[in-house]
Design a protein around this motif. Sequence first.
Motif, short mmCIF file in Angstrom:
data_model
loop_
_atom_site.label_atom_id
_atom_site.label_comp_id
_atom_site.label_asym_id
_atom_site.label_seq_id
_atom_site.Cartn_x
_atom_site.Cartn_y
_atom_site.Cartn_z
N ALA A 1 81.91 69.87 12.54
CA ALA A 1 83.47 70.18 12.07
C ALA A 1 83.92 71.55 12.51
N SER A 2 83.15 72.20 13.32
CA SER A 2 83.78 73.60 13.70
C SER A 2 83.21 74.03 15.22
N THR A 3 83.76 74.89 15.81
CA THR A 3 83.24 75.32 16.89
C THR A 3 82.11 76.07 16.52
N GLY A 4 81.32 76.65 17.62
CA GLY A 4 80.15 77.57 17.27
C GLY A 4 79.15 76.87 17.74
N THR A 5 78.28 77.60 18.71
CA THR A 5 76.68 77.07 19.03
C THR A 5 76.32 78.04 20.01
N ASP B 1 75.65 81.22 22.05
CA ASP B 1 76.06 82.50 22.00
C ASP B 1 77.46 82.58 21.66
N ASP B 2 78.01 81.53 20.98
CA ASP B 2 79.43 81.55 20.68
C ASP B 2 79.16 81.22 19.33
N THR B 3 79.54 82.15 18.29
CA THR B 3 79.77 82.14 16.89
C THR B 3 80.89 82.30 16.15
N THR B 4 82.03 81.66 16.84
CA THR B 4 83.19 81.23 16.35
C THR B 4 82.82 80.10 15.33
N GLY B 5 83.95 80.05 14.39
CA GLY B 5 83.99 78.87 13.51
C GLY B 5 85.05 78.12 13.43
N PHE B 6 85.89 78.01 14.18
CA PHE B 6 87.13 77.53 13.90
C PHE B 6 86.94 75.91 13.69
N GLN B 7 87.86 75.41 12.52
CA GLN B 7 87.55 74.11 12.12
C GLN B 7 87.95 73.20 13.35
N LYS C 1 73.07 58.99 5.40
CA LYS C 1 73.63 60.12 5.01
C LYS C 1 74.09 61.04 6.19
N ILE C 2 74.91 61.94 5.84
CA ILE C 2 75.67 62.93 7.06
C ILE C 2 75.37 64.20 6.83
N ALA C 3 75.13 64.84 7.98
CA ALA C 3 75.07 66.26 8.14
C ALA C 3 76.29 66.68 8.97
N ILE C 4 76.82 67.72 8.24
CA ILE C 4 77.97 68.43 8.97
C ILE C 4 77.81 69.90 9.30
N HIS C 5 78.15 70.19 10.50
CA HIS C 5 77.95 71.41 11.16
C HIS C 5 79.24 72.20 10.91
N SER C 6 79.30 73.49 10.39
CA SER C 6 80.26 74.14 10.32
C SER C 6 79.82 75.63 10.39
N SER D 1 65.73 74.81 11.01
CA SER D 1 65.49 75.75 11.84
C SER D 1 66.43 75.82 13.09
N ASP D 2 67.18 74.56 13.52
CA ASP D 2 67.93 74.47 14.83
C ASP D 2 67.03 74.74 15.81
#
Length: 436
Positions: free
Chosen positions: A216-220, A222-228, A248-253, A343-344
């Motif tokens: 549900a957002s950017t960021g992964t 080396d990119d640490t932006t968190g735009f929805q 169940k659901i896991a949401i990345h933001s 841990s990711d």
Amino acid sequence: MKRIFLSFVFGFLAFVVVLLCASAQEKPAAKTIKAIRFGKLWDAKGKLWTNAIVIVEGDRIKAVTSDTSTIPTGAEVIDLSKYTGLPGLIDVHTHMTIYTDETPGVPMLKQLTNPPAIEVFLARKGALRTLEAGVTTVRDLGADQYMDIAMRDLINRGEMIGPRMFVCGYGLYITNTPYKPGQNPPAGGIADGVPEVLRVVRQQIAAGADVIKMYASTGTDDDTTGFQTYNYEEIKAAVDAAHQFGKKIAIHSYGPDGARDAVRAGTDSLEHATDLDDATIAEMAKRGTFYVPTIDHNRYYLDNWQKIGYADGFQEKTKAFIARNLEAAHKAHKAGVKFAMGSDAIYTMFGENTRELAWFVKAGMTPEQALRTATANAAELLGKEKELGAVASGHFADLIAVEGDPLSDINVAINNVRWVMKGGVVEADKTKTQVR
Ligand SMILES: [Zn+2]
């Protein structure tokens, strides 16, 4: 000469028959019951046992006791009385199929071009390292071409050694593929708008996913932006579609906006997430939404950026992100939000999975509270609290032995895992090599 030879043959055959009969009769009774003795045992049910005995039958725990007279006759006794027993640990955020060898001169980002069968085969090494770190179960949150389902099934069939896996197939993404002439990237998890979100969620479930993942957002990396990325309606559609099928659901933001909508839409867990506002934190505490901050993976990126292949210059932003991530964890813990350890782990991070626990202690948890995030809480997030995450009768016989006292020093659980049992099978044993 011939007669002697024949009698030898018959004698040998009789011997084989006797052996076969003996093994057929004795094996199930004698070999499948194990009694494991621990000096101390933290059961994740609120009890610290002294001189505990865990009776294991097949892949399950039959009883926990401290009464030696209850050890069934013929049980295989495993003496780990020098160690502290814990439930097998659970990592609720991995990318097991995205494993890379540190092939000299080849950045990890460029190693991920193999056909799926090769990727899955290589990933067995990361799976083994994860298991050796004491992690007997993972929730894997994002893979290509259903490699995660293949890996899960190979492990369940005993063809690959690794932690028990709960997998999501493709995570849902908004359209994000840059234009490249002549290339036709597979659609995978790309979904824009409610109808596509519904279709892609349903596709993952049809493919055999255990859980749904949405970005549900950017960021992964080396990119640490968190735009929805996804709006509230799209997120709500994914949550409801998952829940409708009992998933169940896991949401990345990475940032607060996607997090706010994910929590309001009823996500089961929120992944990463910095800069959480107080109202969202309060809502998480009220709803019982699990927070999986994955603080340590950014530490791993900083330690390994050259080998991974990131361009220089991202470090300051990533360091700042870690500080904000820790701050969010601190606030959420204080507000009574439930945590699960994720841990990711990706690339070569496997085996470092439980380093996240040290960040949780930094965020204000006691070592016992931190251990709970990787046992009872994680099992609850998986919906498997009756089978995983505790040392209790009826649970899977997932047990680890650590050297030292993990309740006074969390590093004991991170660095001193000496023995690992998964489903009643000893998968790692460093107790014997320790002796001399
Ligand atoms: Zn991830």
